[in-house]
Scaffold this motif. Structure first.
Motif, mmCIF file in Angstrom:
data_model
loop_
_atom_site.group_PDB
_atom_site.id
_atom_site.type_symbol
_atom_site.label_atom_id
_atom_site.label_comp_id
_atom_site.label_asym_id
_atom_site.label_seq_id
_atom_site.Cartn_x
_atom_site.Cartn_y
_atom_site.Cartn_z
ATOM 1 N N ALA A 96 0.825 -1.207 0.000
ATOM 2 C CA ALA A 96 0.000 0.000 0.000
ATOM 3 C C ALA A 96 0.863 1.262 0.000
ATOM 4 C CB ALA A 96 -0.940 -0.003 1.203
ATOM 5 N N ALA A 97 2.040 1.175 0.595
ATOM 6 C CA ALA A 97 2.938 2.327 0.678
ATOM 7 C C ALA A 97 3.860 2.450 -0.534
ATOM 8 C CB ALA A 97 3.781 2.232 1.950
ATOM 9 N N ALA A 98 3.905 1.415 -1.378
ATOM 10 C CA ALA A 98 4.801 1.436 -2.538
ATOM 11 C C ALA A 98 4.247 2.351 -3.628
ATOM 12 C CB ALA A 98 4.974 0.013 -3.072
ATOM 13 N N PRO A 99 5.104 2.893 -4.489
ATOM 14 C CA PRO A 99 4.640 3.774 -5.570
ATOM 15 C C PRO A 99 3.705 3.027 -6.521
ATOM 16 C CG PRO A 99 7.021 3.943 -5.279
ATOM 17 C CD PRO A 99 6.572 2.784 -4.455
ATOM 18 N N PRO A 100 2.625 3.659 -6.967
ATOM 19 C CA PRO A 100 1.697 2.993 -7.880
ATOM 20 C C PRO A 100 2.264 2.850 -9.283
ATOM 21 C CG PRO A 100 1.021 5.262 -7.516
ATOM 22 C CD PRO A 100 2.168 4.999 -6.580
ATOM 23 N N PHE A 101 1.873 1.775 -9.943
ATOM 24 C CA PHE A 101 2.140 1.548 -11.364
ATOM 25 C C PHE A 101 3.627 1.547 -11.718
ATOM 26 C CE2 PHE A 101 -1.969 4.045 -11.351
ATOM 27 C CZ PHE A 101 -2.783 2.923 -11.412
ATOM 28 N N ALA A 102 4.488 1.221 -10.745
ATOM 29 C CA ALA A 102 5.927 1.220 -11.024
ATOM 30 C C ALA A 102 6.306 0.075 -11.959
ATOM 31 C CB ALA A 102 6.714 1.132 -9.718
ATOM 32 N N VAL A 103 5.819 -1.124 -11.658
ATOM 33 C CA VAL A 103 6.075 -2.308 -12.477
ATOM 34 C C VAL A 103 4.745 -3.015 -12.672
ATOM 35 C CG1 VAL A 103 7.295 -4.509 -12.652
ATOM 36 C CG2 VAL A 103 8.418 -2.543 -11.571
ATOM 37 N N LEU A 104 4.442 -3.422 -13.908
ATOM 38 C CA LEU A 104 3.188 -4.099 -14.221
ATOM 39 C C LEU A 104 3.463 -5.275 -15.144
ATOM 40 C CD1 LEU A 104 1.058 -0.908 -14.971
ATOM 41 C CD2 LEU A 104 0.869 -2.342 -12.932
ATOM 42 N N PRO B 40 11.210 -5.034 -9.435
ATOM 43 C CA PRO B 40 10.702 -4.273 -8.286
ATOM 44 C C PRO B 40 11.767 -4.177 -7.203
ATOM 45 C CG PRO B 40 9.101 -5.914 -9.012
ATOM 46 C CD PRO B 40 10.380 -6.206 -9.741
ATOM 47 N N THR B 41 11.722 -3.096 -6.453
ATOM 48 C CA THR B 41 12.805 -2.777 -5.522
ATOM 49 C C THR B 41 12.643 -3.394 -4.147
ATOM 50 O OG1 THR B 41 11.633 -0.748 -4.932
ATOM 51 C CG2 THR B 41 13.283 -0.596 -6.689
ATOM 52 N N ARG C 83 2.663 -5.049 -4.770
ATOM 53 C CA ARG C 83 1.905 -3.984 -5.445
ATOM 54 C C ARG C 83 1.784 -4.294 -6.927
ATOM 55 N NH1 ARG C 83 -0.282 1.279 -3.561
ATOM 56 N NH2 ARG C 83 -1.202 2.074 -5.480
ATOM 57 N N CYS C 84 2.875 -4.739 -7.538
ATOM 58 C CA CYS C 84 2.854 -5.118 -8.954
ATOM 59 C C CYS C 84 1.818 -6.202 -9.212
ATOM 60 C CB CYS C 84 4.241 -5.581 -9.385
ATOM 61 S SG CYS C 84 4.269 -6.457 -10.959
ATOM 62 N N VAL C 85 1.818 -7.242 -8.398
ATOM 63 C CA VAL C 85 0.878 -8.352 -8.598
ATOM 64 C C VAL C 85 -0.557 -7.864 -8.478
ATOM 65 C CG1 VAL C 85 0.061 -10.539 -7.641
ATOM 66 C CG2 VAL C 85 2.525 -10.108 -7.837
#
Length: 462
Positions: A305-313, A339-340, A347-349
């Motif tokens: 939830a705290a990770a940046p949105p749409f970074a890896v898809l 992903p980092t 978040r990606c998943v």
């Protein structure tokens, strides 16, 4: 009040639930939960069917006296019996590699267009048809039984297959509601192995004096029974190891457009059609957790939830994600952008799943000419608050989450009706679910344009 036992077998866990049904009463109590998953034996993935049978018996014993019992499970997998009724080896897991390349070979004999015209089914390499085309034991087989029907046979001695699960095999004529025996013979599956068909609500036989009832034996068919909708203009996501995203319709959609969009028409309880697509689901997250050896899902979701949105898809339905393996590494290889952190992977998943839901739901409405006002998320994934909110955001629809044990509830409701409870139709069953179970509502947030851009990155423009 009726007391019934529901055996509900998912692709990663099984459970035996005690159900109590009466006027304004619908209770579930878990009496046994047990692991389920693939067992690798010399390079072949199997199901441990005897473990499932023993665990089921343990649960039935713990449940105590009941008025009836019934079994539902995941689809497509089967056991083969010889002429003496003996099992020809452990059932093979649908994720086994034996079906690689089989679809292309089968489609040289029966065209994709004809398969869809008859069966209405989504093309997936895991379908029973392709498993049987790779099968080496058919010559010795007398009968094919899907997983819940195999377990019911061991309980009762009665042989048959319930229709909702038969409809997932790609060997079932979705219009005639019978086995497509001619099609089966053409790909080398002898018609003799396809047994009689049961309706949801039929009494199969008895186990130790207790009636064994056929329900929607495909777990998603049972789950859809318990969707607590008040309108016909609804969609559902049965969310677990797999995500099944679709609509409930009175008749199949067998257009060329539906075939090319890879939608499936599966049978539902009371003759309904589940018009849907299978999406890889929380399997990818489960495999990430297995690789990380990290079962602290609440912490992982908080980090996501705290990770940046749409970074890896990624496209969750890419074949790279079907087999067991190192999912974090596969995500990095597929996306070209690692992903980092664990939270970024999760978040990606979840964002990738929400995008797949968005695209699938839009297509379903267009293909079926059925607008949707509300999206129901049922099953274990309904507890994942982040995924539910992302789904509402992506789809631009209110999401109603729950019930969690949707398959077991549908199983229990169909049993109760068969035993004489005044639940004449799906509307009555769903009303009872609404009045007895708490739902959580998620309202769309964020900017639709952000989801448009993210969908374009993964799937291209419409």
């Amino acid at each position: 009040m009726k007391r019934v036992a529901a055996v509900d077998l998912g692709a990663s866990s099984g459970r035996v639930m005690l159900g109590e049904v009466g006027p304004d009463l619908l209770n579930l109590t878990e009496v046994n939960r047990f692991w389920n998953g693939p067992v690798d034996l010399r390079g072949t993935l199997h199901w441990d069917i005897l473990h499932l049978y023993r665990s089921m018996l343990d649960g039935l014993h713990r449940a105590g006296p009941v008025d009836s019992l019934a079994i539902d499970s995941w689809a497509v997998d089967y056991g083969l019996l010889d002429a003496g009724g003996h099992l020809l080896g452990n059932p093979i897991h649908y994720r086994d590699s034996r079906t690689e390349g089989v679809m292309d070979r089968v489609l040289q004999t029966v065209s994709a267009e004809e398969l869809y015209e008859v069966t209405g089914l989504q093309q997936l390499p895991i379908n029973t048809l392709y498993q049987l085309a790779a099968e080496t034991r058919l010559g010795a087989a007398e009968t094919l039984l899907l997983i819940p029907d195999l377990l019911a046979y061991w309980l009762t001695g009665q042989i048959g297959v319930e229709r909702t699960n038969a409809s997932t095999t790609q060997l079932y004529d979705v219009r005639r509601r019978e086995w497509a025996t001619g099609l089966a013979e053409r790909i080398g599956v002898p018609a003799r192995v396809l047994p009689r068909l049961w309706e949801a609500g039929d009494v199969i036989g008895q186990y130790d004096g207790t009636p064994v009832i056929a329900v929607g034996s495909h777990d998603t068919a049972s789950a859809v029974v318990s969707v607590p909708t008040e309108t016909e203009r609804f969609a559902y996501i049965s969310s677990g190891t797999w995500s099944l995203v679709g609509l409930e319709l009175p008749a199949p959609v067998l257009t060329e457009e539906a075939r090319l969009a890879n939608f499936t028409n599966e049978g539902g309880v009371d003759g309904r059609i589940r018009f849907l697509r299978n999406i890889m689901g929380l399997w990818i997250l489960q495999e990430c957790q297995r690789v990380w050896q990290d079962d602290d899902l609440p912490r992982l979701l908080a980090e996501a939830a705290a990770a940046p949105p749409f970074a890896v898809l990624v496209d969750p339905d890419a074949p790279e994600f079907l087999a067991p393996g190192d999912m974090p590494a596969r995500i990095a290889a597929y996306s070209g952008d690692s992903p980092t952190s664990k939270g970024a992977v999760v978040r990606c998943v979840l964002e990738s799943l929400a995008l797949a839901y968005r695209r699938t739901l839009r297509s379903a409405q267009e293909l079926a000419d059925r607008p949707v006002d509300v999206l129901h998320v049922i099953g274990g994934g309904s507890q994942n608050e982040l995924l539910c909110q992302l789904t509402a955001d992506a789809c631009g629809l209110p999401v109603l989450a729950g019930p969690v044990e949707a398959s077991a509830l549908g199983n229990v409701l169909v049993q109760a009706r068969a035993l004489g409870e005044p639940l004449p139709d799906l509307d009555a069953m769903r009303a009872l679910v609404r009045s007895t179970h708490r739902l959580r509502r998620y309202t769309p947030q964020g900017k639709p344009a952000d989801w448009d851009a993210a969908e374009s990155r993964v799937f291209g423009s419409r």
